[in-house]
Each structure stands twice: as C-alpha cells, then as structure tokens.
Design a protein around this motif. Sequence first.
Motif, mmCIF file in Angstrom:
data_model
loop_
_atom_site.group_PDB
_atom_site.id
_atom_site.type_symbol
_atom_site.label_atom_id
_atom_site.label_comp_id
_atom_site.label_asym_id
_atom_site.label_seq_id
_atom_site.Cartn_x
_atom_site.Cartn_y
_atom_site.Cartn_z
ATOM 1 N N THR A 117 1.485 17.152 -9.602
ATOM 2 C CA THR A 117 0.433 16.460 -10.372
ATOM 3 C C THR A 117 -0.759 16.036 -9.525
ATOM 4 N N SER A 118 -1.156 16.737 -8.524
ATOM 5 C CA SER A 118 -2.183 16.211 -7.640
ATOM 6 C C SER A 118 -3.510 16.951 -7.786
ATOM 7 N N ASP A 119 -4.410 16.409 -8.623
ATOM 8 C CA ASP A 119 -5.744 16.990 -8.790
ATOM 9 C C ASP A 119 -5.699 18.493 -9.050
ATOM 10 N N ASP A 154 2.834 14.155 -5.867
ATOM 11 C CA ASP A 154 1.481 13.799 -6.298
ATOM 12 C C ASP A 154 0.474 13.828 -5.146
ATOM 13 N N SER A 155 0.829 14.454 -4.022
ATOM 14 C CA SER A 155 -0.080 14.475 -2.871
ATOM 15 C C SER A 155 0.405 15.551 -1.904
ATOM 16 N N GLY A 156 -0.436 15.809 -0.907
ATOM 17 C CA GLY A 156 -0.028 16.719 0.154
ATOM 18 C C GLY A 156 -0.329 18.179 -0.139
ATOM 19 N N ALA A 205 0.851 -1.190 0.000
ATOM 20 C CA ALA A 205 0.000 0.000 0.000
ATOM 21 C C ALA A 205 0.876 1.226 0.000
ATOM 22 N N LYS A 206 0.390 2.282 -0.650
ATOM 23 C CA LYS A 206 1.132 3.543 -0.565
ATOM 24 C C LYS A 206 0.585 4.354 0.586
ATOM 25 N N ASN A 207 1.402 5.314 0.992
ATOM 26 C CA ASN A 207 1.110 6.073 2.204
ATOM 27 C C ASN A 207 0.938 7.553 1.902
ATOM 28 N N SER A 208 0.738 7.900 0.614
ATOM 29 C CA SER A 208 0.676 9.310 0.215
ATOM 30 C C SER A 208 -0.468 10.008 0.946
ATOM 31 N N VAL A 209 -0.220 11.264 1.348
ATOM 32 C CA VAL A 209 -1.191 12.020 2.145
ATOM 33 C C VAL A 209 -2.524 12.123 1.407
ATOM 34 N N GLY A 210 -3.591 11.680 2.036
ATOM 35 C CA GLY A 210 -4.926 11.791 1.444
ATOM 36 C C GLY A 210 -5.196 10.790 0.342
ATOM 37 N N LYS A 211 -4.239 9.969 0.010
ATOM 38 C CA LYS A 211 -4.399 9.028 -1.103
ATOM 39 C C LYS A 211 -3.914 7.639 -0.709
ATOM 40 N N ASP A 228 6.614 10.385 -3.465
ATOM 41 C CA ASP A 228 5.674 10.490 -2.341
ATOM 42 C C ASP A 228 4.988 9.170 -1.979
ATOM 43 N N THR A 229 5.560 8.039 -2.379
ATOM 44 C CA THR A 229 4.895 6.773 -2.067
ATOM 45 C C THR A 229 4.838 6.536 -0.559
ATOM 46 N N TYR A 230 5.947 6.806 0.114
ATOM 47 C CA TYR A 230 5.970 6.580 1.566
ATOM 48 C C TYR A 230 6.124 7.902 2.330
#
Lengths: 447, 447
Positions: free
Chosen positions: B279-281, B251-253, A337-343, B226-228
């Motif tokens: 690249t996050s939304d 891709d997050s945060g 599983a990935k741990n990206s914030v909010g995703k 940003d995977t972990y």
Amino acid sequence: MTTALRTDRYELTMLEAALRSGRAGRDCVFEVFGRRLPGGRRYGVLAGTGRVLDAITAFRFGQAELDWLADERVVDDATLAYLADYRFTGQVEGYREGEVYMPGSPLLTVRGTFAEAVLLETVVLSVLNYDSAVATAAARMVSAAEGHPIAEMGSRRTGEHAAVAAARAAYIAGFSATSNLEAGRTWGIPTMGTAAHAFTLLHDSEEEAFRAQVAALGVGTTLLVDTYDVRQGVETAVRVAGPQLGGVRLDSGDLPTLVRETRAQLDALGATGTRITVTSDLDEHAIAALRGTPVDAFGVGTSVVTGAGAPASGFVYKLVARRDGTGADGGAWKPVAKNSVGKRSVGGAKRAERLLRDGVAVAERVVVDDDGDGIPERDAADAARAEGLTARPLTATLMRDGEPDPQWLGPEGVRAARAHCAAAVGELPAAALRLSPGDPALPLVTA
Amino acid sequence: MTTALRTDRYELTMLEAALRSGRAGRDCVFEVFGRRLPGGRRYGVLAGTGRVLDAITAFRFGQAELDWLADERVVDDATLAYLADYRFTGQVEGYREGEVYMPGSPLLTVRGTFAEAVLLETVVLSVLNYDSAVATAAARMVSAAEGHPIAEMGSRRTGEHAAVAAARAAYIAGFSATSNLEAGRTWGIPTMGTAAHAFTLLHDSEEEAFRAQVAALGVGTTLLVDTYDVRQGVETAVRVAGPQLGGVRLDSGDLPTLVRETRAQLDALGATGTRITVTSDLDEHAIAALRGTPVDAFGVGTSVVTGAGAPASGFVYKLVARRDGTGADGGAWKPVAKNSVGKRSVGGAKRAERLLRDGVAVAERVVVDDDGDGIPERDAADAARAEGLTARPLTATLMRDGEPDPQWLGPEGVRAARAHCAAAVGELPAAALRLSPGDPALPLVTA
C-alpha cells in the motif's frame, strides 16, 4: 449532515481493538504535517482549517449510521455504544488558515484520548489535503498576475462539492471572485460570470446574442468574442454596446498576440476603457507569460481546482505523543514515532514560530515539548530576540474542549484567512515567489 | 439536498438574457464530450452517470436559494419566477456508466429548451469530469494488477465528498473494495481496513498492539508490519497470530524486494497461506512493477483519487443543435458549432455504436442526425453488417421526460456499471491495455 462515515473503516476497527485492549483512553497528540512540497514548490498555503472545525463538530453518529455499522458488522456492540455517545471534546490548535507552511510544519495538533482523536483522521486530512492543494496553486497564480484580478471558474473540472471548497481556497489565496454560486452563498465570496458560447449559438447571429446580453445585463457586461472570429466579434461587440462596453473575454487562440491585437482594435474603436479578460486553460505559467501584455483580468479553471499538477497536499495525521492514561493519573507524556523507510515521523507535541529579520521571514522554528507536560516550551521567542530576530507565533487555538473558536468559521473566517494569507505571503523573501522548481523558501529549525 | 447552486453564475445570467430575448424556449440539444484523452491514455472509462441523474433530479430552487439569488441581485424577477418552478422535464441519453470512450464520443445528450438544459451544465460536468478521471485511472490499475484485488484507500487525499465518488468510480472500474464507509452505505460497495501505524504506537510494544488487534478482529486480520522493522514485525505477527494469520501489510520501503523477502520469511515460519498486501504510494506503474513478485493484494490511495496525473477528464457541454421554437411549431433542427481556435465543436445530435470483429472492438461509429428530425439515423448497424462487423449500440436512454430510469441509480446502478465496464474493457484490443502513452485505441468514424 453528519460527517461520521466520511471515514476509513480502519479508524473504527482500531477503536474497537483499542477499547478491548484497554488503551483507547490514553491521552494522545496527533499532528498533521507534510513531508515535502509537491512539484518543487517553494512554499505551501494552508487552507481548509475552518471547514475542518465544522467537520469535527458534525462528526456524530446518528441512528442511521449506527444501524448501518451494526448491519454490516463493521464493529462490535461495545464500539457501537461508544460511537453513539461520541462527540469530540478535545483540543485543536494549529496554523491559522491562510498561513504559509513548509515541509515539517506542525499544521494541526489534535489532543484527546486515542478513541476521540483517531476517528477524525480521515475527514481532517480529506479537507486539508484538497483545500491546501488548491490554495497553494492559487497563491502562485496570484503572484504571477501581479495585481490583476483572477476569478476562479473551475467548478466543472472537480467534484460538485469539491468545487465549493476550491472556490473558497482560491479566494483565501487571493483570487478575487468565483463563478460558483454555492460558494457565494455559503462562504460570502463574490460571484461573477456572464455568458458562454452556447448563448451565442442559441441566437440567430452573434449580433443578436450580444444585443440580448447587453439588454439584460447592461453595457458594463463582458461579451465573449471568440465563438466565430475574434476580430469580427470585437467589432460587433463595440457596435452593439458602444465604447462604454465593460469588457470582452478571449477563451481560445494564442493569447499574448490576441490580447495585443484586441487592445489595439478596442482602442481604435474608441473603447479605451473596455477591459480584456482571458480564460483559456490558464495556469501560473500562462499567466506569467501574459505579463507585459495589456490584459486586465484572468479567469482560471482546471489548473487551480486540480492544484496545478499537485492535486493533493500529501499531509498525514500521525500520533506523536501519548500518556499511559488520562487526566491527573495519566502519567508523563512520551514522544512516539514510526521508523518506516522514507516515512519517519518526529515524536513530541510541537508549536512553531516564524523568524523574521526586518519583516522578512528567514526561518521557521519548531519547538518540541521536551519536559513531558504536553506543552511545548515557549522560550523560542527569547532565543530569537537574542539573535536580533522577531518571532511570530504560528500556532493558534482553534478548538477548546470540543468547541470551535467562532472567529475561524463561516464567511468571517474566510475573510480573516484571506487577509492573513496576503500578509504571510508578503513576509516571504522575494525568491520564494519564483515559479520555477526549487527548495523550500524557509529552513526549519528546532529549538 | 438541492444541487441548484452548484452552478456557475453565468448559467443563470444566460437564462435571464435568453428570457428577455425570447430565445429561452428554443428546443436545444447539448452534448458532453472530451476533445482528447489526457496523458496519452488509450481509452477512457465513463463514470458518474448515475450520480448525474440524481443531481438533475435534485436540481430545484427552494425558497432559501431564491432568497439568496434575490438578495445578491444575481438575476431579475422574471428569472427568479422561472427558477421557482424549475424542474427538468427533458430527455437524457448517453453512454452507459462504465462504458469505454474515445475522444469525441458523444457521452451524454441533454434535450430540452435552452432554459431547461443550459442550467445543468456545471453540475453535469463536475460529476462526470471527476468520476471519469478516477475510473479511467482505476481501470489501468486493474489491468496492471492482473486479477489481484485492489482496494481504494484514497479518501484522505481528495475532498471529503469527492472521496465517496472516487470509491464509487474505482469500484465501477474493477477495484474490489474501498476504505470509505460512506461509499459502503450509499453505494453498497464492500469496505475494508484494519489498522494504521498509530495503533501500534499507541501500545507499549508492537507485540501488544498485534495481540490487541488479533483479539478484536481474529487471526484472519491483516497486521501492519513496518512501524519499526519489517523482519521483526513479521516474526512478531506470526508468533502472535499463528501461521493462520490472514495477512500482513507493507506500507514503505523497496516493495519488490520486500515482498519477496517477506514471502520467504512467512513460508519459513509456516504461514504459507498468509497474504501480502502492499500500500505505499502505488500507481499503475508501481503495480505493474510488482508483477512476478508474490504479492497478493494492493491498496491504492492518492494516485487513483487524483486520476493518476489527470485529475479532470476535460469533458465539455456544448450546444450542438437547436430549433427556432419548441413543440409542433418548433421548425427544423439546425446543427450549431463554435469555431474557436483549437476548441471547435461538431454540430448535430449524435448517437454512437462500437464496431466489433469477432468480439474485438475495431472502431467507434458516430451517427449524426442529418434529416433535421432530432433523431440520428440508425442505419449504421446495417452498414456494419455489410462489412462483416457487429455494431453494439453505445447510446442508452437515461432519463425520459425528466424521470430517470431506475436501473441506472443507487447500488443496483453501480453493480450494473461495474459489470458493464469489465465487459467493455474486455472487448478492447490487447494494445489498448498498454500503460505507455499512445494514441486512442479506436478510431472514430462518422456515418
């Protein structure tokens, strides 16, 4: 026609790098799910599954595709050699097309080597994200129409191929027909339509146009009466076609008022059986606002083909489990599983069941594989029985060793999905059908 | 592949009725226009024109289509005979692809007999409504990015064919590249992409994944960090690739904070040339909110392929003029218009010109044909000169006697449209580029 280039470039560069690193052959499980329901919807309707199976089958790299990839130096020669022989040989299971879903529902599971399964991400998501957005919006319109037929007429408001998929998804969600002829041919969906304003404007008068239409299509046709003046249009329509006129269509104005006035006028003219169809920028709320008026049928365009404010379902395709190898020597399954914030994603292969009490859905139970054999435990049904609930399995086999189960394909698949959707929506608690924004109708529980 | 059934059934039933009434041969002018700009946009960007010309050329009924129409009794035998020989032989003129438009701009004019021209309505609108929705949204993102490159990565969030059209439309509006390989092959658009989270999860560690990617794609690649944990991901990325690492992707945060922190970390590690892609939304507002941060490049998905809240442009295809016959005996042209509440149309064939003062657009002048010869008057340019303005003609010949002008087709047409869009947006007054809702940037005046 191949679907192989309907793909993000990074699927191929990942393949190239994994072939080099020696990890491309690892057995993997990818899962499609959505993190939330858009716009405060209370449930979603999955559509596109049958089209996904077709797209996977058509995912082959011919010489033209390989030549282009080589010319553009998208990937190296070893990767091109792999792609030349590519054919998906893995397993696909998931929710039946037309099924109701919640955030986190494991909608589709693709099992194969990393190389085999990663390539399918883009085209699988393209199909499911669009088709399900349409079906989810359409299902709310069907509920709002309370049994009156709704035709899908939005081809002109979405891409020319998307239009066919939209007609299919809306039909699965309970629409009665479509204006789109290709959807009729490809998917066996009933088609409908009579005339636009241009037909009236072409003729020297509205009366001449109506006479022409009735001569060609019979008195059972539906006449469009708002080109100039509705009241006069209705009078002319009944004068031309007689009181057996099939229907009139209203495409503008304040519809609740206009529908009542038109009904009264038709009745006064003796056309008591003439039906009133309305078609002016309708969405689920406009349809609901016409409850209590003598409207007979609806035509919906823009709003249904664009998902009524939520044109993409937000599904993602995530690696959730893998082994260190493949086949007998593959070793144990590991959830990832990935741990990206909010995703964040939840590791492990999953199956799901809908829990019902007296035929009404109360929860969705997700069963995660926890003994590492790649097969989620199926003791959930026993647990449900112990609580006095019934458990309806949500996960079906869609593709075995790369071969789709034919029951999910073509017009037969569409008919089955439509029937299944009606049954699945019918199981939902009454509050799920409210149009106002709210929480998902069913909690997800994990076993 | 034929486009003939990507059509609403009523186009064919209108043809049948008009053949019976004897009016099918009347010379007609149909016009595509939009009544408003969605979402308080200040301008629109027309896209899809080149694809429309392809769709018209491919609009032919083969035996398979005729057989299906006959089996389903969609139309009668006389209509089937007409369709068997159908090929559009009329004239098409309109705004160049990539042109800026306003509500009421006469975007496309189709001239032919009623029979010839009415059939094209659905497919013409499908293409223009979707492609222009994407281009209009994309142009706002390009402005918001203030010269930084933006890649289109939304294939998975729209239909699998629409994805290719979206990549094309976004590129015309100024995007730098696409993830979609078919768009690269068909339209000559640069493609991009490296790896997703699945690639990291496939490997035993993030470091192993980064080493694999760098081995395959070189140190110039972009690593997804940003995977972990982003801070650790950046550290690992530079350790693996060295300070020559091409880029990192977030891709997050909370992006503004994360971009600044990542830039500082990269610089501290000596990777001062490593670029930061986010690249996050993203949509145009999120891009604007990153102004002032050291972001280098953007990737945009869902929002651009769904028109950033306005997934259909709202264009319609209306009969605006006709004659009583065709050819030399056709008689005078008559403007025609419907009077439906809130949906009126303006009769008469039209051309348009953009009026500029010192190179800045100040208005759009629409010239209506008023001597009945089917050719709008061209004295507007003279009138403009008298006011110290220059007039740039907006209406170009796209198709003559059914033959498309090849300059608008294929990759060459896309390149020309992209250059034209940049020039046309560049002419707009500064206020037109504001992202907040407002009125259309240019008034329409009629000559």
